[in-house]
Scaffold this motif. Structure first.
Motif, short mmCIF file in Angstrom:
data_model
loop_
_atom_site.label_atom_id
_atom_site.label_comp_id
_atom_site.label_asym_id
_atom_site.label_seq_id
_atom_site.Cartn_x
_atom_site.Cartn_y
_atom_site.Cartn_z
N ILE A 238 0.84 -1.05 -0.18
CA ILE A 238 -0.20 -0.12 -0.12
C ILE A 238 0.91 1.30 0.27
O ILE A 238 1.22 1.71 1.20
CB ILE A 238 -1.06 0.06 1.12
CG1 ILE A 238 -1.87 -1.42 1.24
CG2 ILE A 238 -1.92 1.20 1.09
CD1 ILE A 238 -2.63 -1.34 2.27
N THR A 239 1.31 1.65 -1.22
CA THR A 239 2.14 2.79 -1.39
C THR A 239 1.25 4.12 -2.00
O THR A 239 0.00 3.95 -1.75
CB THR A 239 3.23 2.70 -2.53
OG1 THR A 239 2.46 2.22 -3.89
CG2 THR A 239 3.93 1.36 -2.23
N GLU A 240 1.80 4.95 -2.11
CA GLU A 240 1.06 6.41 -2.76
C GLU A 240 0.57 6.16 -3.90
O GLU A 240 -0.41 6.89 -4.04
CB GLU A 240 2.15 7.39 -2.65
CG GLU A 240 2.70 8.04 -1.42
CD GLU A 240 3.63 9.23 -1.66
OE1 GLU A 240 3.78 9.48 -2.58
OE2 GLU A 240 4.14 9.92 -0.48
N SER A 241 0.71 5.29 -4.57
CA SER A 241 -0.04 4.79 -5.93
C SER A 241 -1.17 3.91 -5.77
O SER A 241 -1.86 3.56 -6.91
CB SER A 241 0.93 4.41 -7.14
OG SER A 241 1.61 3.22 -6.69
N SER A 242 -1.25 3.25 -4.36
CA SER A 242 -2.31 2.37 -4.30
C SER A 242 -3.56 2.82 -4.21
O SER A 242 -3.73 4.02 -3.40
CB SER A 242 -2.05 1.38 -2.99
OG SER A 242 -3.19 0.53 -2.62
N PRO A 243 -4.63 2.31 -4.65
CA PRO A 243 -5.95 2.71 -4.67
C PRO A 243 -6.52 2.65 -3.13
O PRO A 243 -7.55 3.19 -2.87
CB PRO A 243 -6.87 2.05 -5.42
CG PRO A 243 -5.96 0.83 -5.61
CD PRO A 243 -4.52 1.35 -5.54
N LEU A 244 -5.75 1.94 -2.34
CA LEU A 244 -6.12 1.80 -0.95
C LEU A 244 -5.32 2.60 0.03
O LEU A 244 -5.42 2.63 1.32
CB LEU A 244 -5.85 0.33 -0.47
CG LEU A 244 -6.57 -0.67 -1.21
CD1 LEU A 244 -6.14 -2.15 -0.78
CD2 LEU A 244 -8.04 -0.63 -1.13
#
Length: 319
Positions: A238-244
């Motif tokens: 869950i990184t900054e590009s994750s939708p979560l």
């Protein structure tokens, strides 16, 4: 269906190739059931046209299949026994019975012998009508056993992914942050290679004042492995590009999102690629937990022991 959610990360990569519609108002419930079957009910067509009985008999649980076979067997013999009894058991040579129940029982077991083509010879038909009925039953029995044999073989030989998924997905510590994790494992003595998986999250979002279904790719730490012999924990960082990204425990509890999992793996026993699907609603996501290891070396240190019963085992942790 899914609650409206506006917190989607703008950096998240949308997936437009899922095969699911975008009109949120037309959908009810989850997209895919836990078993992997599409959550669809078809109408506007007759029952016999909407169901493939062959596929149904191949896919139903083993106990239901056996119950249907047994019920069919006794029902057919009961019907033919009733016909013989209606014609008159005096047209069955060798029947020695006095009571009504004994006469019907003799007719029933003669039907069994004719249907299975065993033909012990103790009882034989006499007269045209009884002999014709016995001939029809013998033909029906041959065809029935041919169909049953084909179904048994089809169920036995059908390529199937003998893989189980964990009941829950977890939000667990991962490196310096968190990750979405779920686990799978093979549970039979099959040799599985070239396993590849895709994971997608589906939610309802508002676009231009309308509610639409939106799907986002969940990038995996490892989406393909050469051999699936032990357990495989899928990890979506869950990184900054994750939708979560930015989701907290309350978000998973209050939003009815769904995580879709699609797996393809090559089974060298069947020499073909088999597929498996499942899904996790946000209610099935445990926030702040990690899986407990499920395989260890044996006491003599010569083998690795895989504990299938630990597939769903996890412990709570602080994030």
């Amino acid at each position: 269906m899914y609650g409206l959610f506006k917190k989607i990360n703008n950096k998240a990569k949308a997936d437009a190739n899922t095969g699911f519609g975008t009109n949120a108002s037309s959908y009810g419930g989850r997209f895919i059931n836990k078993s992997g079957n599409a959550n669809i009910k078809k109408s506007g067509i007759g029952l016999f046209d909407s169901i493939s009985w062959y596929h149904t008999m191949l896919n139903i649980p083993r106990w239901k299949f056996m119950v249907i076979i047994v019920i069919f067997y006794f029902l057919v013999n009961f019907i033919f026994a009733s016909i013989y009894y209606g014609i008159g058991v005096e047209h069955l040579n060798g029947v020695v019975a006095t009571s009504t129940l004994d006469k019907f029982g003799q007719a029933f077991f003669f039907s069994v012998q004719t249907f299975t083509t065993v033909g012990y010879g103790h009882v034989s038909p006499s007269g045209f009508l009884t002999s014709f009925t016995a001939a029809v039953e013998a033909l029906f029995g041959l065809l029935s056993f041919a169909i049953a044999t084909g179904l048994f073989y089809g169920r036995f030989s059908k390529p199937k992914a003998f893989i189980r998924f964990s009941q829950n997905a977890l939000i667990a510590p991962y490196k310096n942050g968190t990750g979405l994790m779920l686990r799978m494992t093979p549970y039979k003595n099959a040799n599985l290679t070239d396993a590849e998986v895709k994971m997608t999250v589906g939610m309802i979002v508002e676009e231009d004042g309308k509610l639409v279904n939106k799907f986002y790719n969940l990038e995996l730490e490892l989406a393909k492995i050469n051999s699936l012999t032990l357990s495989w924990t899928l990890v979506h960082p869950i990184t900054e590009s994750s939708p979560l990204h930015g989701f907290r425990k309350d978000d998973y509890e209050n939003i009815n999102g769904e995580i879709l999992v699609f797996l393809k793996v090559f089974d060298d026993m069947f020499s073909t690629t088999v597929a498996k699907r499942t899904s996790y609603s946000f209610a099935e996501v445990v926030f702040g937990a990690k899986f407990i290891p499920m395989y260890f070396k044996s006491t003599d240190e010569n083998k690795t022991v895989l504990h299938i019963d630990k597939l769903n085992a996890f412990e709570k942790v602080t994030l």
